[in-house]
Design a protein around this motif. Structure first.
Motif, PDB file in Angstrom:
ATOM      1  N   GLY A  40     -32.915  56.635 -18.833  1.00 42.10           N
ATOM      2  CA  GLY A  40     -33.249  55.215 -18.803  1.00 42.10           C
ATOM      3  C   GLY A  40     -33.921  54.777 -17.517  1.00 42.10           C
ATOM      4  N   ASP A  41     -33.650  55.462 -16.405  1.00 43.54           N
ATOM      5  CA  ASP A  41     -34.283  55.077 -15.139  1.00 43.54           C
ATOM      6  C   ASP A  41     -35.603  55.807 -14.894  1.00 43.54           C
ATOM      7  OD1 ASP A  41     -33.546  57.634 -14.335  1.00 43.54           O
ATOM      8  OD2 ASP A  41     -32.140  56.968 -12.799  1.00 43.54           O
ATOM      9  N   GLY A  42     -36.042  56.598 -15.879  1.00 42.96           N
ATOM     10  CA  GLY A  42     -37.326  57.291 -15.764  1.00 42.96           C
ATOM     11  C   GLY A  42     -37.253  58.689 -15.190  1.00 42.96           C
ATOM     12  N   SER A  43     -36.083  59.084 -14.660  1.00 42.43           N
ATOM     13  CA  SER A  43     -35.957  60.447 -14.134  1.00 42.43           C
ATOM     14  C   SER A  43     -35.619  61.398 -15.277  1.00 42.43           C
ATOM     15  CB  SER A  43     -34.887  60.502 -13.032  1.00 42.43           C
ATOM     16  OG  SER A  43     -33.606  60.263 -13.564  1.00 42.43           O
ATOM     17  N   ARG A  44     -35.691  62.689 -15.027  1.00 42.41           N
ATOM     18  CA  ARG A  44     -35.433  63.694 -16.070  1.00 42.41           C
ATOM     19  C   ARG A  44     -33.927  63.940 -16.210  1.00 42.41           C
ATOM     20  NH1 ARG A  44     -40.265  66.325 -17.563  1.00 42.41           N
ATOM     21  NH2 ARG A  44     -38.952  67.094 -19.247  1.00 42.41           N
ATOM     22  N   LEU A  45     -33.522  64.312 -17.406  1.00 45.54           N
ATOM     23  CA  LEU A  45     -32.137  64.672 -17.682  1.00 45.54           C
ATOM     24  C   LEU A  45     -31.989  66.162 -17.433  1.00 45.54           C
ATOM     25  CD1 LEU A  45     -29.372  63.724 -18.757  1.00 45.54           C
ATOM     26  CD2 LEU A  45     -30.165  64.394 -21.031  1.00 45.54           C
ATOM     27  N   LEU A  46     -31.069  66.524 -16.547  1.00 47.57           N
ATOM     28  CA  LEU A  46     -30.867  67.921 -16.176  1.00 47.57           C
ATOM     29  C   LEU A  46     -29.591  68.455 -16.806  1.00 47.57           C
ATOM     30  CD1 LEU A  46     -31.547  67.598 -12.339  1.00 47.57           C
ATOM     31  CD2 LEU A  46     -33.195  68.167 -14.143  1.00 47.57           C
ATOM     32  N   GLU A  47     -29.655  69.664 -17.325  1.00 52.22           N
ATOM     33  CA  GLU A  47     -28.442  70.351 -17.769  1.00 52.22           C
ATOM     34  C   GLU A  47     -28.022  71.246 -16.615  1.00 52.22           C
ATOM     35  OE1 GLU A  47     -26.909  73.359 -21.285  1.00 52.22           O
ATOM     36  OE2 GLU A  47     -28.755  72.200 -21.593  1.00 52.22           O
ATOM     37  N   LEU A  48     -26.806  71.066 -16.149  1.00 49.48           N
ATOM     38  CA  LEU A  48     -26.308  71.769 -14.964  1.00 49.48           C
ATOM     39  C   LEU A  48     -25.106  72.634 -15.313  1.00 49.48           C
ATOM     40  CD1 LEU A  48     -26.324  68.742 -12.483  1.00 49.48           C
ATOM     41  CD2 LEU A  48     -28.140  70.417 -12.860  1.00 49.48           C
ATOM     42  N   ALA A  49     -24.896  73.682 -14.539  1.00 47.43           N
ATOM     43  CA  ALA A  49     -23.715  74.531 -14.677  1.00 47.43           C
ATOM     44  C   ALA A  49     -23.116  74.730 -13.291  1.00 47.43           C
ATOM     45  CB  ALA A  49     -24.081  75.878 -15.278  1.00 47.43           C
ATOM     46  N   LEU A  50     -21.808  74.624 -13.215  1.00 46.53           N
ATOM     47  CA  LEU A  50     -21.098  74.867 -11.965  1.00 46.53           C
ATOM     48  C   LEU A  50     -20.781  76.352 -11.847  1.00 46.53           C
ATOM     49  CD1 LEU A  50     -18.650  71.852 -12.160  1.00 46.53           C
ATOM     50  CD2 LEU A  50     -20.653  72.056 -10.697  1.00 46.53           C
ATOM     51  N   PRO A  51     -20.804  76.902 -10.637  1.00 50.25           N
ATOM     52  CA  PRO A  51     -20.546  78.340 -10.476  1.00 50.25           C
ATOM     53  C   PRO A  51     -19.176  78.768 -10.998  1.00 50.25           C
ATOM     54  CG  PRO A  51     -21.223  77.345  -8.387  1.00 50.25           C
ATOM     55  CD  PRO A  51     -21.088  76.245  -9.386  1.00 50.25           C
ATOM     56  N   ASP A  52     -18.166  77.913 -10.850  1.00 52.61           N
ATOM     57  CA  ASP A  52     -16.826  78.287 -11.289  1.00 52.61           C
ATOM     58  C   ASP A  52     -16.577  77.968 -12.770  1.00 52.61           C
ATOM     59  OD1 ASP A  52     -16.920  75.569 -10.793  1.00 52.61           O
ATOM     60  OD2 ASP A  52     -14.852  75.451 -10.095  1.00 52.61           O
ATOM     61  N   ARG A  53     -17.533  77.283 -13.429  1.00 48.00           N
ATOM     62  CA  ARG A  53     -17.420  76.975 -14.863  1.00 48.00           C
ATOM     63  C   ARG A  53     -18.769  77.197 -15.538  1.00 48.00           C
ATOM     64  NH1 ARG A  53     -15.196  71.056 -14.462  1.00 48.00           N
ATOM     65  NH2 ARG A  53     -15.900  71.220 -12.333  1.00 48.00           N
ATOM     66  N   PRO A  54     -19.295  78.425 -15.523  1.00 51.81           N
ATOM     67  CA  PRO A  54     -20.657  78.666 -16.024  1.00 51.81           C
ATOM     68  C   PRO A  54     -20.828  78.438 -17.525  1.00 51.81           C
ATOM     69  CG  PRO A  54     -19.563  80.738 -15.546  1.00 51.81           C
ATOM     70  CD  PRO A  54     -18.652  79.641 -15.066  1.00 51.81           C
TER      71      PRO A  54
END
Length: 91
Positions: A57-71
């Motif tokens: 909604g703010d115009g930035s991209r939606l990122l899918e992220l993964a944490l190192p301890d919960r890949p």
């Protein structure tokens, strides 16, 4: 839009925002879009960008992220709410 009332179980909005002040040398993901595989700082700490999706909604991209301890449990964040290491100055 659903109304949840005055719930004490709600997460404070401030805890979901990334504070750029203690991170010199890092910039907002909306200023410099990270690439897949890049490390970013999010509300949960350091994470890896798994996928770059559409716009938020703010115009930035939606990122899918993964944490190192919960890949195996990726989550999503707006690029405007993550910090990316500033690129090295061009020589």
């Amino acid at each position: 839009m659903a109304s949840y009332g005055n719930s004490s179980k709600r997460i404070p909005r401030e805890s979901l925002r990334v504070d750029a002040t203690p991170q010199p040398g890092w910039m907002s993901g909306s200023e410099h879009l990270p690439a897949v595989g890049d490390q970013v700082r999010c509300a949960e700490g350091l994470a890896e960008v798994v996928k770059i999706n559409g716009k938020t909604g703010d115009g930035s991209r939606l990122l899918e992220l993964a944490l190192p301890d919960r890949p195996r449990q990726p989550f999503f964040a707006a690029a405007s709410n993550v910090l990316v290491a500033a690129p090295a100055a061009a020589k």
